[in-house]
Design a protein around this motif. Structure first.
Motif, PDB file in Angstrom:
ATOM      1  N   ARG A 249       0.891  -0.988   0.041  1.00  0.00           N
ATOM      2  CA  ARG A 249      -0.145   0.004  -0.051  1.00  0.00           C
ATOM      3  C   ARG A 249       0.867   1.141  -0.182  1.00  0.00           C
ATOM      4  N   PRO A 250       0.475   2.208  -0.673  1.00  0.00           N
ATOM      5  CA  PRO A 250       1.245   3.578  -0.567  1.00  0.00           C
ATOM      6  C   PRO A 250       1.030   4.254   0.764  1.00  0.00           C
ATOM      7  N   LYS A 251       2.345   4.901   1.058  1.00  0.00           N
ATOM      8  CA  LYS A 251       2.606   5.575   2.394  1.00  0.00           C
ATOM      9  C   LYS A 251       2.531   6.770   2.498  1.00  0.00           C
ATOM     10  N   VAL A 252       1.775   7.456   3.317  1.00  0.00           N
ATOM     11  CA  VAL A 252       1.489   9.008   3.474  1.00  0.00           C
ATOM     12  C   VAL A 252       2.031   9.430   4.603  1.00  0.00           C
ATOM     13  N   LEU A 253       2.812  10.271   4.853  1.00  0.00           N
ATOM     14  CA  LEU A 253       3.539  11.041   6.022  1.00  0.00           C
ATOM     15  C   LEU A 253       2.832  12.149   6.417  1.00  0.00           C
ATOM     16  N   LEU A 254       2.317  12.015   7.468  1.00  0.00           N
ATOM     17  CA  LEU A 254       1.369  13.052   8.116  1.00  0.00           C
ATOM     18  C   LEU A 254       2.180  14.017   9.133  1.00  0.00           C
ATOM     19  N   LEU A 255       2.749  15.385   8.553  1.00  0.00           N
ATOM     20  CA  LEU A 255       3.419  16.335   9.358  1.00  0.00           C
ATOM     21  C   LEU A 255       2.646  17.206   9.988  1.00  0.00           C
ATOM     22  N   GLY A 256       2.482  17.133  11.268  1.00  0.00           N
ATOM     23  CA  GLY A 256       1.313  18.073  11.849  1.00  0.00           C
ATOM     24  C   GLY A 256       0.090  17.081  12.157  1.00  0.00           C
ATOM     25  N   LYS A 257      -1.188  17.963  12.244  1.00  0.00           N
ATOM     26  CA  LYS A 257      -2.332  17.168  12.415  1.00  0.00           C
ATOM     27  C   LYS A 257      -3.652  17.784  11.921  1.00  0.00           C
ATOM     28  N   ILE A 258      -4.668  16.824  11.731  1.00  0.00           N
ATOM     29  CA  ILE A 258      -5.757  17.117  11.307  1.00  0.00           C
ATOM     30  C   ILE A 258      -6.653  17.627  12.279  1.00  0.00           C
ATOM     31  N   ASP A 259      -7.017  18.878  12.284  1.00  0.00           N
ATOM     32  CA  ASP A 259      -7.881  19.372  13.446  1.00  0.00           C
ATOM     33  C   ASP A 259      -9.586  19.400  12.921  1.00  0.00           C
ATOM     34  N   HIS A 260      -9.800  19.338  11.638  1.00  0.00           N
ATOM     35  CA  HIS A 260     -11.335  19.580  11.456  1.00  0.00           C
ATOM     36  C   HIS A 260     -11.825  18.655  10.501  1.00  0.00           C
ATOM     37  N   ALA A 261     -11.094  18.353   9.449  1.00  0.00           N
ATOM     38  CA  ALA A 261     -11.619  17.488   8.189  1.00  0.00           C
ATOM     39  C   ALA A 261     -11.355  15.960   8.342  1.00  0.00           C
ATOM     40  N   HIS A 262     -11.662  15.520   9.561  1.00  0.00           N
ATOM     41  CA  HIS A 262     -11.416  13.937  10.018  1.00  0.00           C
ATOM     42  C   HIS A 262     -12.353  12.936   8.913  1.00  0.00           C
ATOM     43  N   ASP A 263     -13.372  13.599   8.461  1.00  0.00           N
ATOM     44  CA  ASP A 263     -14.273  12.389   7.569  1.00  0.00           C
ATOM     45  C   ASP A 263     -13.095  12.432   6.190  1.00  0.00           C
ATOM     46  N   ALA A 264     -12.841  13.429   5.719  1.00  0.00           N
ATOM     47  CA  ALA A 264     -12.044  13.432   4.596  1.00  0.00           C
ATOM     48  C   ALA A 264     -10.816  12.866   4.863  1.00  0.00           C
ATOM     49  N   TRP A 265     -10.171  12.944   5.948  1.00  0.00           N
ATOM     50  CA  TRP A 265      -8.920  12.231   6.095  1.00  0.00           C
ATOM     51  C   TRP A 265      -8.821  10.957   6.324  1.00  0.00           C
ATOM     52  N   SER A 266     -10.065  10.326   6.853  1.00  0.00           N
ATOM     53  CA  SER A 266     -10.356   8.866   6.936  1.00  0.00           C
ATOM     54  C   SER A 266     -10.434   8.381   5.670  1.00  0.00           C
ATOM     55  N   THR A 267     -10.713   9.167   4.665  1.00  0.00           N
ATOM     56  CA  THR A 267     -10.657   8.323   3.250  1.00  0.00           C
ATOM     57  C   THR A 267      -9.320   8.040   2.706  1.00  0.00           C
ATOM     58  N   ILE A 268      -8.516   8.791   3.453  1.00  0.00           N
ATOM     59  CA  ILE A 268      -6.870   8.550   2.749  1.00  0.00           C
ATOM     60  C   ILE A 268      -6.358   7.173   3.498  1.00  0.00           C
ATOM     61  N   ALA A 269      -6.956   7.117   4.873  1.00  0.00           N
ATOM     62  CA  ALA A 269      -6.604   5.490   5.286  1.00  0.00           C
ATOM     63  C   ALA A 269      -7.119   4.453   4.674  1.00  0.00           C
ATOM     64  N   ASP A 270      -8.239   4.806   3.705  1.00  0.00           N
ATOM     65  CA  ASP A 270      -8.850   3.715   2.847  1.00  0.00           C
ATOM     66  C   ASP A 270      -7.694   3.320   1.872  1.00  0.00           C
ATOM     67  N   ILE A 271      -6.899   4.410   1.184  1.00  0.00           N
ATOM     68  CA  ILE A 271      -6.157   4.101   0.231  1.00  0.00           C
ATOM     69  C   ILE A 271      -4.659   4.002   0.525  1.00  0.00           C
ATOM     70  N   ALA A 272      -4.166   4.496   1.803  1.00  0.00           N
ATOM     71  CA  ALA A 272      -2.864   4.552   2.074  1.00  0.00           C
ATOM     72  C   ALA A 272      -2.592   4.196   3.558  1.00  0.00           C
ATOM     73  N   ASP A 273      -1.375   3.773   4.090  1.00  0.00           N
ATOM     74  CA  ASP A 273      -0.983   3.479   5.257  1.00  0.00           C
ATOM     75  C   ASP A 273      -0.314   5.107   5.835  1.00  0.00           C
ATOM     76  N   VAL A 274      -0.897   5.591   6.974  1.00  0.00           N
ATOM     77  CA  VAL A 274      -0.568   6.851   7.244  1.00  0.00           C
ATOM     78  C   VAL A 274       0.457   6.751   8.487  1.00  0.00           C
ATOM     79  N   ILE A 275       1.690   7.340   8.223  1.00  0.00           N
ATOM     80  CA  ILE A 275       2.749   7.470   9.172  1.00  0.00           C
ATOM     81  C   ILE A 275       2.969   8.521   9.727  1.00  0.00           C
ATOM     82  N   LYS A 276       3.205   8.510  10.935  1.00  0.00           N
ATOM     83  CA  LYS A 276       3.185  10.147  11.762  1.00  0.00           C
ATOM     84  C   LYS A 276       4.727  10.003  12.313  1.00  0.00           C
ATOM     85  N   PRO A 277       5.402  10.945  12.194  1.00  0.00           N
ATOM     86  CA  PRO A 277       6.961  10.900  12.803  1.00  0.00           C
ATOM     87  C   PRO A 277       6.732  10.936  14.532  1.00  0.00           C
TER      88      PRO A 277
END
Ligand SMILES: O=CC(=O)O
Length: 334
Positions: free
Chosen positions: A3-31
């Motif tokens: 699966r593709p990997k997406v790096l999250l630098l900082g945080k998502i404060d508002h658009a949680h629904d939109a962000w959850s769709t990213i988890a459907d298509i990629a693994d999210v990595i936080k430093p």
């Protein structure tokens, strides 16, 4: 296939629904790191290997520092897209990104209305000497003694807009409702539809003839200190300046001098050269209107900006391109 990997630098404060769709298509990595040295070490440890897209916030500069050559050298070579949540992307060295084959996006249009609203608020406040009245009232002295000098009406005044992009044009539209006459200077002249009657003038004319100057240009190496001592000297004495772009487009120390001499009568500032530090000469001056970088500080706009940035991430993951690549890299899209 992995699966593709997406790096999250900082945080998502508002658009949680939109962000959850990213988890459907990629693994999210936080430093795990909280400072640049650790972040570089974390990159070198291999913990971020395989990331292809990064989502970053303005505040994540505290984790990574500037996105420059040193950082890009440390980041995995698989990284191809840097999706910035914000209109201004001066924290990113775009030339270095181009050299490292990293495409950069920002959030144009999403910020325009909110930033223009604060610009108008600062403009009226500074023009009407409201900071002095507010200060006196809070000190229990009503209007103070002597009271603030009478302010000026925006009606009929020349508003010079430096940088006529989305925010500048939104400021122009709103300032027209106050009866202001709009002039602007930009790298290139706009089409008549975008000008909407605003008069295009050269930089020097804008400085010499504006009653109020609004700075709406991006910060980059060629716009740094666009307004400094020689430019203040050209301005109409008593000019009011509003800056909601980036502090460093104006030389803050020279601004303090221009305020002290009366060449500039007042300013409305949302941005500063070394945020969160503010020049002591500004803090000590009761006639300046200062807010702490709140141009896009609304629920609706923050939500829009996050959603826009997430759209860039999604399109990067799924289609290998961006919705809003920065202008300097437009040619790379072809
Ligand atoms: O400062 C705000 C932005 O760049 O979006």
């Amino acid at each position: 296939m992995s699966r593709p990997k997406v790096l999250l630098l900082g945080k998502i404060d508002h658009a949680h629904d939109a962000w959850s769709t990213i988890a459907d298509i990629a693994d999210v990595i936080k430093p795990k790191s909280t400072n640049r040295a650790d972040f570089i070490a974390e990159c070198q440890s291999g913990a971020l290997d395989g990331i292809s897209v990064a989502y970053r916030t303005f505040d994540s500069v505290s984790i990574t520092g500037k996105i420059d050559s040193e950082l890009l050298d440390a980041l995995p070579k698989t990284l191809k897209f840097m999706c910035h949540n914000g209109a201004g992307y001066d924290q990113i060295d775009v030339q270095a990104c181009t050299a490292h084959n990293v495409h950069v996006s920002n959030t144009p249009t999403a910020v325009d209305a909110a930033t223009a609203d604060v610009t108008i608020w600062l403009l009226i406040g500074a023009l009407r000497n409201l900071p002095i009245g507010i200060h006196a009232l809070r000190a229990g002295k009503w209007r103070g003694s002597p009271p603030p000098a009478l302010g000026h009406d925006p009606e009929g005044k020349i508003l010079g807009i430096l940088g006529m992009g989305g925010i500048g044009r939104n400021v122009a539209a709103k300032a027209r409702a106050f009866g202001m006459r709009i002039r602007y200077h930009n790298r290139s002249r706009l089409s008549p539809e975008l000008e909407e009657g605003a008069e295009y003038v050269d930089f020097e004319t804008l400085l010499r003839e504006s009653d109020v100057l609004s700075l709406n240009l991006p910060l980059n190496p060629s716009t740094r200190h666009s307004i400094a001592a020689p430019q203040f000297a050209l301005m109409k004495p008593g000019i009011v300046i509003v800056n909601t772009a980036r502090g460093a487009v104006m030389d803050e120390a020279a601004l303090v001098d221009a305020l002290a001499s009366g060449q500039v009568s007042s300013v409305g500032l949302d941005v500063y050269e070394n945020e969160p530090e503010i020049h002591p000469g500004l803090l000590a001056n009761p006639s300046v209107l200062l807010v702490p970088h709140m141009g896009t500080w609304t629920q609706e706009t923050q939500q829009k900006m996050e959603e826009w940035t997430i759209d860039n991430v999604r399109i990067a993951v799924k289609e290998g391109k961006l919705k809003s690549i920065v202008p300097e890299q437009k040619a790379l899209e072809a």
